[in-house]
Design a protein around this motif. Structure first.
Motif, PDB file in Angstrom:
ATOM      1  N   ILE A  72       0.875  -1.179   0.000  1.00 37.51           N
ATOM      2  CA  ILE A  72       0.000   0.000   0.000  1.00 37.51           C
ATOM      3  C   ILE A  72       0.904   1.219   0.000  1.00 37.51           C
ATOM      4  O   ILE A  72       1.702   1.415   0.921  1.00 37.51           O
ATOM      5  CB  ILE A  72      -0.926  -0.005   1.238  1.00 37.51           C
ATOM      6  CG1 ILE A  72      -1.749  -1.292   1.267  1.00 37.51           C
ATOM      7  CG2 ILE A  72      -1.832   1.214   1.231  1.00 37.51           C
ATOM      8  CD1 ILE A  72      -2.515  -1.496   2.548  1.00 37.51           C
ATOM      9  N   ALA A  73       0.807   2.063  -1.050  1.00 41.84           N
ATOM     10  CA  ALA A  73       1.718   3.193  -1.230  1.00 41.84           C
ATOM     11  C   ALA A  73       0.938   4.483  -1.349  1.00 41.84           C
ATOM     12  O   ALA A  73      -0.079   4.539  -2.049  1.00 41.84           O
ATOM     13  CB  ALA A  73       2.585   2.986  -2.469  1.00 41.84           C
ATOM     14  N   GLU A  74       1.427   5.512  -0.655  1.00 40.32           N
ATOM     15  CA  GLU A  74       0.816   6.837  -0.766  1.00 40.32           C
ATOM     16  C   GLU A  74       1.853   7.941  -0.920  1.00 40.32           C
ATOM     17  O   GLU A  74       1.505   9.102  -1.088  1.00 40.32           O
ATOM     18  CB  GLU A  74      -0.049   7.136   0.466  1.00 40.32           C
ATOM     19  CG  GLU A  74       0.697   7.137   1.782  1.00 40.32           C
ATOM     20  CD  GLU A  74      -0.174   7.538   2.946  1.00 40.32           C
ATOM     21  OE1 GLU A  74      -1.339   7.921   2.710  1.00 40.32           O
ATOM     22  OE2 GLU A  74       0.299   7.452   4.089  1.00 40.32           O
ATOM     23  N   GLY A  75       3.140   7.626  -0.878  1.00 35.18           N
ATOM     24  CA  GLY A  75       4.178   8.629  -1.051  1.00 35.18           C
ATOM     25  C   GLY A  75       4.687   9.160   0.271  1.00 35.18           C
ATOM     26  O   GLY A  75       4.054   8.990   1.322  1.00 35.18           O
ATOM     27  N   PRO A  76       5.838   9.819   0.244  1.00 38.74           N
ATOM     28  CA  PRO A  76       6.441  10.317   1.476  1.00 38.74           C
ATOM     29  C   PRO A  76       5.741  11.580   1.988  1.00 38.74           C
ATOM     30  O   PRO A  76       4.983  12.228   1.264  1.00 38.74           O
ATOM     31  CB  PRO A  76       7.878  10.627   1.051  1.00 38.74           C
ATOM     32  CG  PRO A  76       7.775  10.943  -0.409  1.00 38.74           C
ATOM     33  CD  PRO A  76       6.671  10.084  -0.936  1.00 38.74           C
ATOM     34  N   GLY A  77       6.042  11.902   3.254  1.00 36.12           N
ATOM     35  CA  GLY A  77       5.534  13.148   3.834  1.00 36.12           C
ATOM     36  C   GLY A  77       4.269  12.997   4.642  1.00 36.12           C
ATOM     37  O   GLY A  77       3.771  14.001   5.175  1.00 36.12           O
ATOM     38  N   PHE A  78       3.707  11.801   4.751  1.00 35.02           N
ATOM     39  CA  PHE A  78       2.490  11.594   5.520  1.00 35.02           C
ATOM     40  C   PHE A  78       2.831  10.930   6.857  1.00 35.02           C
ATOM     41  O   PHE A  78       3.726  10.073   6.926  1.00 35.02           O
ATOM     42  CB  PHE A  78       1.498  10.722   4.756  1.00 35.02           C
ATOM     43  CG  PHE A  78       0.956  11.365   3.500  1.00 35.02           C
ATOM     44  CD1 PHE A  78      -0.117  12.241   3.561  1.00 35.02           C
ATOM     45  CD2 PHE A  78       1.522  11.090   2.261  1.00 35.02           C
ATOM     46  CE1 PHE A  78      -0.614  12.826   2.408  1.00 35.02           C
ATOM     47  CE2 PHE A  78       1.029  11.671   1.111  1.00 35.02           C
ATOM     48  CZ  PHE A  78      -0.044  12.543   1.182  1.00 35.02           C
ATOM     49  N   PRO A  79       2.104  11.266   7.926  1.00 34.85           N
ATOM     50  CA  PRO A  79       2.325  10.566   9.201  1.00 34.85           C
ATOM     51  C   PRO A  79       1.876   9.110   9.104  1.00 34.85           C
ATOM     52  O   PRO A  79       0.917   8.807   8.377  1.00 34.85           O
ATOM     53  CB  PRO A  79       1.478  11.369  10.191  1.00 34.85           C
ATOM     54  CG  PRO A  79       0.439  12.045   9.357  1.00 34.85           C
ATOM     55  CD  PRO A  79       1.084  12.322   8.040  1.00 34.85           C
ATOM     56  N   PRO A  80       2.553   8.196   9.779  1.00 31.57           N
ATOM     57  CA  PRO A  80       2.160   6.786   9.695  1.00 31.57           C
ATOM     58  C   PRO A  80       0.724   6.570  10.179  1.00 31.57           C
ATOM     59  O   PRO A  80       0.287   7.165  11.169  1.00 31.57           O
ATOM     60  CB  PRO A  80       3.173   6.086  10.610  1.00 31.57           C
ATOM     61  CG  PRO A  80       4.336   7.025  10.701  1.00 31.57           C
ATOM     62  CD  PRO A  80       3.741   8.402  10.610  1.00 31.57           C
TER      63      PRO A  80
END
Length: 394
Positions: free
Chosen positions: A225-233
């Protein structure tokens, strides 16, 4: 009125004799008198205006009138089917007078009035259903050329969350999951903590990597499951999606939360990529085109990128603008039945449309003719799981 009366009525009026005819008569009379005095036999004189000639004229007119009347009578008998002496009484019933009725009205739909508004229709672009692959122009130097084989038994899913972010899921058949490794210790004998796993319905997830991708621990195969960097876990929107998913017997069921949207879904296919050097506005750049015949936007867009809606050649598309490299972007969409991803920098979308319009339409066979046979997958198929179904989205 009898025939004589008809002829008399039709007889023209006879006016006085003309002067030249009177002179002619006088000359004849003088000649007769002279002959009588000399003893010659009198000459027979015929004048057209004597009573006898008038009687003959009247007789001829009477005959003509009788013939005309007979012709009219004969014509009348032919029209009525009876003779002049036999009259057939009219025994037909009285007919009611015709009632005038208003004619039926026919609804006529007028054609639309001509308009001068500009049309939004775009010309067909190479890479249609009949030609599902774009090729670079002949004898053109390429910056890159490769074919990437598809992942065995894989598929990709692209979703848009309620907060307008994009999330992608990729699964593939593979090996059965190994038993969890026991905790390890360091040199001092202290236990090294293992990655903390969060348990969901039929799968577990660890913390995301630097690219913002989560790797799921499932019974067989793989799930990312991928959403890209910069998001909180495990942010709120992602956690809503994970709570709505379940994995059982290889089936991955996804119930979309409120406000979520399915963008694209499709199986893994071969990827055809080439890099085309171009000169735009005096600037040299490279347009890299990756194509997926009979593929999906989800397959073309997979990776650590966030996409927003865009329009390319009048068709819906999705674009990712790089935060670390200003001016660079990735654009995904469909050309007929072929999914594509264009990567470039320092070029506008209008200029990119022109570059794409200069490419040649073809197919996989023409690719092989120009660039050689496709690479053969040499890795053995070591899958130990049965074919895993694609995503089941509801």
């Amino acid at each position: 009125m009898n025939p004589i009366q008809i002829v008399a009525a039709a007889r023209p009026d006879i006016g006085p004799m003309r002067a030249d005819e009177q002179r002619h008569v006088r000359e004849l009379l003088f000649d007769v008198a002279m002959r009588a005095q000399t003893g010659h036999k009198p000459m027979e004189v015929r004048s057209p205006n004597t009573r006898r000639s008038n009687a003959l004229r009247l007789g001829a007119l009477a005959v003509l009138g009788a013939v005309a009347i007979g012709g009219l009578a004969f014509s009348a008998t032919r029209d009525t089917g009876t003779s002049l002496n036999e009259a057939t009484p009219d025994t037909s019933p009285e007919r009611a007078p015709a009632v005038a009725t208003e004619p039926e009205r026919v609804a006529v739909i007028e054609p639309p009035r001509p308009t001068t508004a500009p049309t939004t229709t775009t010309p067909p672009i190479p890479g249609s259903a009949a030609s599902p692959l774009l090729l670079p122009p002949e004898r053109t130097r390429l910056d890159e050329l490769r074919v990437t084989p598809m992942r065995l038994g894989g598929s990709t899913l692209m979703l848009r969350a309620a907060d307008l972010t994009t999330i992608e899921l990729r699964e593939a058949d593979g090996l059965k999951s190994a038993a969890p490794e026991p905790p390890t210790t360091d040199e001092a004998g202290k236990t090294i903590p293992t990655a903390r796993l969060r348990k969901f319905d039929g799968f577990m997830l660890s913390e995301p990597n630097e690219a913002g991708a989560y790797t799921a621990n499932i019974s067989c195969g793989s799930l990312t499951i991928a959403e890209g960097p910069g998001f909180p876990p495990f942010r709120l929107e992602l956690n809503r999606l994970l709570q709505s998913m379940s994995v059982a017997d290889g089936a991955i069921n996804v119930v979309l939360p409120d406000g979520w949207q399915l963008i694209s879904e499709g199986p893994s296919v071969n990827e055809f990529t080439f890099g085309l050097p171009v000169l735009i506005g005096g600037i040299n750049t490279v347009v890299t085109l990756a194509q997926y015949p009979n593929g999906s936007i989800a397959e073309a867009a997979y990776g650590d990128r966030q996409y927003v809606p865009e329009t390319f050649r009048g068709q819906p598309a999705w674009i990712h603008w790089s935060a670390s490299d200003p001016g660079a972007f990735d654009l995904v969409g469909m050309l007929g039945t072929t999914a594509f991803r264009v990567s470039s920098r320092d070029i506008t979308l209008v200029e990119l449309e022109f570059v794409v319009s200069q490419l040649l339409s073809g197919d996989v066979d023409e690719w092989i003719t120009r660039f050689g046979a496709l690479p053969v997958e040499t890795d053995p198929d070591i899958r130990t799981c049965s074919a895993q179904p694609s995503f089941n989205v509801s």
